[in-house]
Design an enzyme around this catalytic site. Structure first.
Site, PDB file in Angstrom:
ATOM      1  N   ASP A 170     -45.695  11.456   2.966  1.00 58.77           N
ATOM      2  CA  ASP A 170     -44.072  11.467   4.012  1.00 58.77           C
ATOM      3  C   ASP A 170     -44.292  12.748   4.112  1.00 58.77           C
ATOM      4  O   ASP A 170     -44.566  13.697   2.879  1.00 58.77           O
ATOM      5  CB  ASP A 170     -42.758  10.671   3.287  1.00 58.77           C
ATOM      6  CG  ASP A 170     -43.377  11.686   1.726  1.00 58.77           C
ATOM      7  OD1 ASP A 170     -43.396  11.522   1.171  1.00 58.77           O
ATOM      8  OD2 ASP A 170     -41.395  11.738   1.741  1.00 58.77           O
ATOM      9  N   GLU A 194     -41.436  11.205  -1.907  1.00 60.77           N
ATOM     10  CA  GLU A 194     -41.463  12.205  -2.819  1.00 60.77           C
ATOM     11  C   GLU A 194     -40.451  14.144  -2.335  1.00 60.77           C
ATOM     12  O   GLU A 194     -40.017  14.620  -3.430  1.00 60.77           O
ATOM     13  CB  GLU A 194     -43.251  12.818  -2.607  1.00 60.77           C
ATOM     14  CG  GLU A 194     -43.172  13.453  -3.952  1.00 60.77           C
ATOM     15  CD  GLU A 194     -43.136  15.018  -3.850  1.00 60.77           C
ATOM     16  OE1 GLU A 194     -42.957  15.982  -4.387  1.00 60.77           O
ATOM     17  OE2 GLU A 194     -43.287  15.552  -2.382  1.00 60.77           O
TER      18      GLU A 194
END
Length: 377
Positions: free
Chosen positions: A85, A146
């Site tokens: 991400d 994350e």
């Protein structure tokens, strides 16, 4: 064969990385992150047994790849842990396109951390092509969340790490190419002010502005920053009509400290801010927390010594230090599992519209990772 002598090629690696960068994958767009995971799964499938793990809590899923090894499942190995991400919303490519200028290449997420993830995959690919068997079994785990503190996959990362002897995290390298051997603690908070609505033109004095109250609280929060603990507010949402005094305002804050006790004190200070003042209620709720990873674990330092020797053979001096800007290495390091972080590419501008890498570092970092995979036992 010395792993650093494998035929890594920067141009070929950049060509392979390009589709990853052009597949935008902001954390809160689960479908976009899953598209990125599809690309990673495809690139891993030729050499490993690949699993797609469904997402939860509204986030995308994960990719876990286990590489063929006679000891896979029989003894602890090496986990390569990375996230796919990014902080960049869909459409960032319009203003930050994938573009190479000499040894510099731009793109959303190219430094944090798709470049390092790709270098890890290339390291494994070249080892397999050369017929080299790593002393320990290797697992790659790519996760989707994350950038928002890993709320949906922390337990998965920790469970996977517990099955392994070492953890490698290809987050971006330090400015000098160094690696991370410890990370500071981080806590997140959700903030809310609750005011009283009124017509901003006809009855302004009857209202109690949640926005104004939040603005005052933001100044108060950030003024708490000191040498041992920092405080910042990075997100704020409020209001729908300019002619209405806002009744609710939401914000998100982050605090960071080098020591767990300093973070714990900072958390207590944040929670103590709750209450009612001038008719406006202020609420604070805990968000996700990353624990301190102390840079004093012998296993990590032994890994670092191995990495320094490999770097010397490649042709550069490798430094190691603790740093802020949490990663999933906080979790594995805090668990006591030897962890090396910031093994990823060199560059600058992460989380900005100037994010870029040094193309030559793709080879350097792939060599470093390949060397570690062959020498850790």
């Amino acid at each position: 064969m010395n792993p650093i002598d494998l035929p890594f090629d920067a141009d070929e690696m950049l060509a392979g990385l390009k589709p990853w960068i052009e597949c935008e994958s902001p954390t809160h767009d689960a479908a976009a992150v899953d598209r990125m995971m599809d690309l990673a799964a495809y690139d891993l499938a030729a050499h490993a047994t690949v699993e797609r793990i469904p997402g939860r809590m509204g986030f995308g899923g994960c990719v876990r790849a286990r590489f063929p090894h006679p000891d896979m499942g029989k003894k602890p190995g090496i986990l390569i842990a990375g996230h796919m991400d990014t902080v960049h919303p869909i459409g960032t490519l319009d203003v930050l396109p994938f573009k190479r200028e000499g040894d510099i290449c731009y793109g959303p997420g190219i430094m944090d951390m798709k470049g390092g993830n790709y270098a890890s995959v290339e390291a494994l690919r070249q080892l397999i092509r050369a017929g080299l068997q790593t002393p320990l079994p290797v697992t790659v785990l790519f996760t989707p969340d994350e950038e928002v503190g890993t709320p949906s996959t922390r337990s998965l990362i920790e469970a996977e790490a517990a099955r392994n002897k070492y953890v490698l995290v290809p987050e971006p390298a330090h400015e000098d190419g160094g690696v991370t051997i410890g990370r500071y603690a981080i806590a997140r908070f959700n903030l809310r002010t609750i005011g009283q609505p009124s017509h901003a033109g006809a009855r302004l004095k009857d209202g109690k502005s949640a926005i104004a109250a939040m603005a005052r609280k933001i100044i108060e929060i950030e003024d708490m920053t000191g040498p041992d603990c920092t405080f910042s507010v990075g997100v704020i949402h409020a209001g729908q009509w300019v002619n209405c005094v806002s009744s609710v305002c939401h914000a998100e804050a982050l605090t960071m400290a080098k020591k767990q006790e300093d973070l714990d004190e900072g958390v207590a200070r944040m929670m103590a801010l709750q209450g009612v003042a001038n008719g406006v209620e202020f609420e604070v709720t805990r968000g996700v927390t990353r624990p301190v990873w102390q840079p004093d674990q012998s296993g990590t330092m032994q890994m670092f010594d191995v990495a320094k020797q490999i770097a010397k053979e490649i042709g550069f001096e490798l430094n190691g230090a603790s740093q802020g800007g949490g990663s999933d290495g906080n979790f594995t390091g805090n668990m006591g599992i030897p962890t090396l972080d910031s093994l990823g590419v060199r560059g600058d501008g992460l989380h900005t519209l100037n994010e870029h890498i040094k193309v030559s570092s793709l080879v350097e970092r792939a060599q470093l990772i390949a060397g570690l995979l062959m020498r850790l036992d």
